[in-house]
Design a protein around this motif. Sequence first.
Motif, short mmCIF file in Angstrom:
data_model
loop_
_atom_site.label_atom_id
_atom_site.label_comp_id
_atom_site.label_asym_id
_atom_site.label_seq_id
_atom_site.Cartn_x
_atom_site.Cartn_y
_atom_site.Cartn_z
N ARG A 1 10.25 -9.56 7.88
CA ARG A 1 10.45 -11.00 7.76
C ARG A 1 9.69 -11.50 6.55
N ARG A 2 10.30 -12.46 5.88
CA ARG A 2 9.70 -12.99 4.66
C ARG A 2 8.61 -14.00 4.99
N ASP A 3 7.44 -13.79 4.41
CA ASP A 3 6.34 -14.73 4.61
C ASP A 3 6.68 -16.08 3.95
N ALA A 4 6.40 -17.17 4.66
CA ALA A 4 6.81 -18.50 4.18
C ALA A 4 6.13 -18.89 2.87
N THR A 5 4.87 -18.48 2.68
CA THR A 5 4.15 -18.94 1.49
C THR A 5 3.84 -17.84 0.49
N CYS A 6 3.95 -16.57 0.88
CA CYS A 6 3.64 -15.48 -0.06
C CYS A 6 4.72 -14.41 -0.07
N GLY A 7 5.96 -14.81 0.19
CA GLY A 7 7.04 -13.84 0.26
C GLY A 7 7.31 -13.11 -1.05
N ASN A 8 6.98 -13.75 -2.19
CA ASN A 8 7.27 -13.13 -3.49
C ASN A 8 6.15 -12.26 -4.02
N ASP A 9 5.01 -12.25 -3.30
CA ASP A 9 3.82 -11.59 -3.82
C ASP A 9 3.65 -10.19 -3.29
N TRP A 10 2.63 -9.49 -3.79
CA TRP A 10 2.29 -8.17 -3.24
C TRP A 10 2.06 -8.31 -1.74
N LEU A 11 1.55 -9.48 -1.33
CA LEU A 11 1.30 -9.72 0.08
C LEU A 11 2.60 -9.73 0.86
N GLY A 12 3.69 -10.06 0.17
CA GLY A 12 4.99 -10.09 0.82
C GLY A 12 5.38 -8.74 1.40
N LEU A 13 4.82 -7.67 0.84
CA LEU A 13 5.11 -6.32 1.33
C LEU A 13 4.58 -6.12 2.75
N PHE A 14 3.56 -6.91 3.10
CA PHE A 14 2.95 -6.82 4.44
C PHE A 14 3.86 -7.47 5.48
N GLY A 15 4.73 -8.37 5.02
CA GLY A 15 5.63 -9.07 5.93
C GLY A 15 5.12 -10.46 6.27
N GLU A 16 5.78 -11.08 7.23
CA GLU A 16 5.44 -12.45 7.65
C GLU A 16 4.15 -12.42 8.47
#
Length: 289
Positions: free
Chosen positions: A90-105
């Motif tokens: 699932r795409r994270d609402a505020t960091c979906g485009n970042d390296w953090l986005g790899l961690f998920g929502e």
Amino acid sequence: GASPVEASRSSAETPAVSTRVVRYGPYTIPGATASGAGMIHNQVRLAVPRPCVDCYITSFTPDLVYRDGTRATMATGAMLHHFVLGSQFRRDATCGNDWLGLFGERFFASGDERTAAQFPAGYGYRVRWYDSWNLLADLMNMSPSQQTVYIQVTFTVRSSWEPVQPLRPVWLDIDQCGDSEYSIPAGESDTHRDWTVNVPGKIVTMLGHLHGHGVRIEATNESLGGASICNSVAKLGSDPHHVASMSTCSGDPLAVIQAGQTVRLHSIYNSSHPADDVMGIMLGYVRPA
């Protein structure tokens, strides 16, 4: 991980809510040395257990425990610095485009204050059979000998076929999409970070996280004249370096936010010294419009 323990209660009047306890670990934290506390630093574990495969989670209650189930606390030398649960696909609402986005929502997190997230009746966080969860853990040990601990989360869940409204978690952070750490001066400080609303709807629950010397963290709607959405107040322990608890906000709705509005995070500290590793985080749960 251990298998979920389940206890159900149900009657004609109330929805069937079951309680499931999941342990993550074990984590063996090295002992403290002359140079400082023993640490497990932001270790990520992939595909960790979920309390159910197809359900709604209606509350999360975090803890840190030893194998025998007793609590691991500052009094025993162990500190739950923080942990974060993420849903991989699932795409994270505020960091979906970042390296953090790899961690998920990012849908739940806790520091040593161990704040529970309890949603108003009729709301829940949806878990689907194909979801995969990740866990990031940061743990400390102040005692000289190594300690083995488990992160334990008690979930209340409802069946997927029940009429529950799904919530979207929104992570607001002073150091948005970084390692969540930022610097403060000595004395009082109020640090801001703005979020342009991209998940419009009803906010029903919010919880805050600060470090020691934290006073409060607040979300305001700057598009509505700075109207307060949630003010989460820190209660410090006997040691001001340690937050004992944080107040939470819940309502149906707590606030309604519109796409494009500006929500401002205010992180307020009153510190005896400058620090470069404090946090200012609020996790909100939105019923999307």
